[in-house]
Design a protein around this motif. Sequence first.
Motif, PDB file in Angstrom:
ATOM      1  N   PHE A  74       0.808  -1.310   0.065  1.00 39.76           N
ATOM      2  CA  PHE A  74      -0.215  -0.151   0.016  1.00 39.76           C
ATOM      3  C   PHE A  74       0.734   1.070   0.056  1.00 39.76           C
ATOM      4  N   GLY A  75       2.047   1.224   0.762  1.00 42.63           N
ATOM      5  CA  GLY A  75       2.997   2.481   0.676  1.00 42.63           C
ATOM      6  C   GLY A  75       3.699   2.585  -0.530  1.00 42.63           C
ATOM      7  N   THR A  76       4.132   1.518  -1.127  1.00 41.56           N
ATOM      8  CA  THR A  76       4.624   1.412  -2.419  1.00 41.56           C
ATOM      9  C   THR A  76       3.657   2.149  -3.390  1.00 41.56           C
ATOM     10  N   LYS A  77       2.170   1.756  -3.380  1.00 46.70           N
ATOM     11  CA  LYS A  77       1.548   2.279  -4.335  1.00 46.70           C
ATOM     12  C   LYS A  77       0.956   3.942  -4.195  1.00 46.70           C
ATOM     13  N   ILE A  78       1.037   4.508  -3.001  1.00 49.93           N
ATOM     14  CA  ILE A  78       1.076   5.644  -2.570  1.00 49.93           C
ATOM     15  C   ILE A  78       2.224   6.482  -3.031  1.00 49.93           C
ATOM     16  N   VAL A  79       3.377   5.935  -3.071  1.00 49.13           N
ATOM     17  CA  VAL A  79       4.350   6.632  -3.745  1.00 49.13           C
ATOM     18  C   VAL A  79       4.402   6.829  -4.949  1.00 49.13           C
ATOM     19  N   TRP A  80       3.957   5.799  -5.754  1.00 45.25           N
ATOM     20  CA  TRP A  80       3.619   5.534  -7.390  1.00 45.25           C
ATOM     21  C   TRP A  80       2.547   6.610  -7.704  1.00 45.25           C
ATOM     22  N   ILE A  81       1.480   6.616  -6.994  1.00 44.35           N
ATOM     23  CA  ILE A  81       0.200   7.442  -7.335  1.00 44.35           C
ATOM     24  C   ILE A  81       0.883   9.024  -7.407  1.00 44.35           C
ATOM     25  N   ILE A 110      -3.605   7.367   6.503  1.00 41.11           N
ATOM     26  CA  ILE A 110      -4.402   6.014   6.547  1.00 41.11           C
ATOM     27  C   ILE A 110      -3.548   4.844   6.579  1.00 41.11           C
ATOM     28  N   ARG A 111      -2.519   5.014   5.838  1.00 37.50           N
ATOM     29  CA  ARG A 111      -1.460   3.972   5.865  1.00 37.50           C
ATOM     30  C   ARG A 111      -0.701   3.664   7.270  1.00 37.50           C
ATOM     31  N   GLU A 112      -0.471   4.749   7.879  1.00 34.87           N
ATOM     32  CA  GLU A 112       0.329   4.716   9.157  1.00 34.87           C
ATOM     33  C   GLU A 112      -0.732   4.016  10.165  1.00 34.87           C
ATOM     34  N   ILE A 113      -1.984   4.209  10.188  1.00 36.28           N
ATOM     35  CA  ILE A 113      -3.152   3.523  10.965  1.00 36.28           C
ATOM     36  C   ILE A 113      -3.379   2.453  10.360  1.00 36.28           C
ATOM     37  N   ARG A 114      -3.412   2.199   9.416  1.00 40.25           N
ATOM     38  CA  ARG A 114      -3.714   0.647   8.706  1.00 40.25           C
ATOM     39  C   ARG A 114      -2.487  -0.383   9.445  1.00 40.25           C
ATOM     40  N   ASN A 115      -1.222   0.098   9.322  1.00 35.27           N
ATOM     41  CA  ASN A 115       0.043  -0.399   9.854  1.00 35.27           C
ATOM     42  C   ASN A 115      -0.126  -0.889  11.296  1.00 35.27           C
ATOM     43  N   ASP A 116      -0.607   0.116  12.134  1.00 44.31           N
ATOM     44  CA  ASP A 116      -0.881  -0.107  13.613  1.00 44.31           C
ATOM     45  C   ASP A 116      -2.039  -1.050  13.732  1.00 44.31           C
ATOM     46  N   PHE A 117      -2.948  -0.812  12.784  1.00 35.63           N
ATOM     47  CA  PHE A 117      -4.334  -1.536  13.355  1.00 35.63           C
ATOM     48  C   PHE A 117      -3.913  -3.204  12.849  1.00 35.63           C
ATOM     49  N   ALA A 118      -3.197  -3.477  11.717  1.00 33.39           N
ATOM     50  CA  ALA A 118      -2.700  -4.683  11.189  1.00 33.39           C
ATOM     51  C   ALA A 118      -1.676  -5.534  11.850  1.00 33.39           C
TER      52      ALA A 118
END
Length: 183
Positions: A74-81, A110-118
């Motif tokens: 997800f983080g890589t896709k954010i960089v790409w977009i 959202i990615r940071e919270i996602r990582n914490d939640f996951a």
Amino acid sequence: MSASFGFDLPNNSKELTDKEYVNLVNRIRGNFLSYVSVLDSTLTVIISDLFLRDKNDFALWAKTVFDEDRTASFGTKIVWISRIMKNHEDFKKEIDEKTRVKIQQKLNEIREIRNDFAHNFAHNKNVEPENVKNRIIKLYDFEEGTTTPRLFKMQEIMDLINDPWILEHLEKLEMLTKKIREN
């Protein structure tokens, strides 16, 4: 992209049992992770539609962009977009810099919270009464031999899930990508 993962939280005046609180924490985490999955899939569609003109392009795409049968994070896709929006002429024309930056910032939040939640542990025994009362999710991060508690306000997570802004902008990016591919 009209999937709804938000829901109304119990009123703060309602006292929750430990079990109700734990169930609520698990539901919020699950719904948030499902929400992020939709965002992740949408980013995949946008990025792949932009670069894959036909099915024959997929083999090259898979061998150059994907890492041995793993899709990009997800983080890589954010960089790409973010790079696409910044460097592609049509994206630059259609999306002003302020909006591009906000899209990237919102996705990273959202990615940071996602990582914490996951990846973090919720202690479901001996629930702290103040967390139940204040509707706080407490997760424990185990990193480098240290346990660090992370706190999240339930209402802030629901507000993030319920905010249509990022979904609307990703939908615009998707439509722009389709328009580019049609030309």
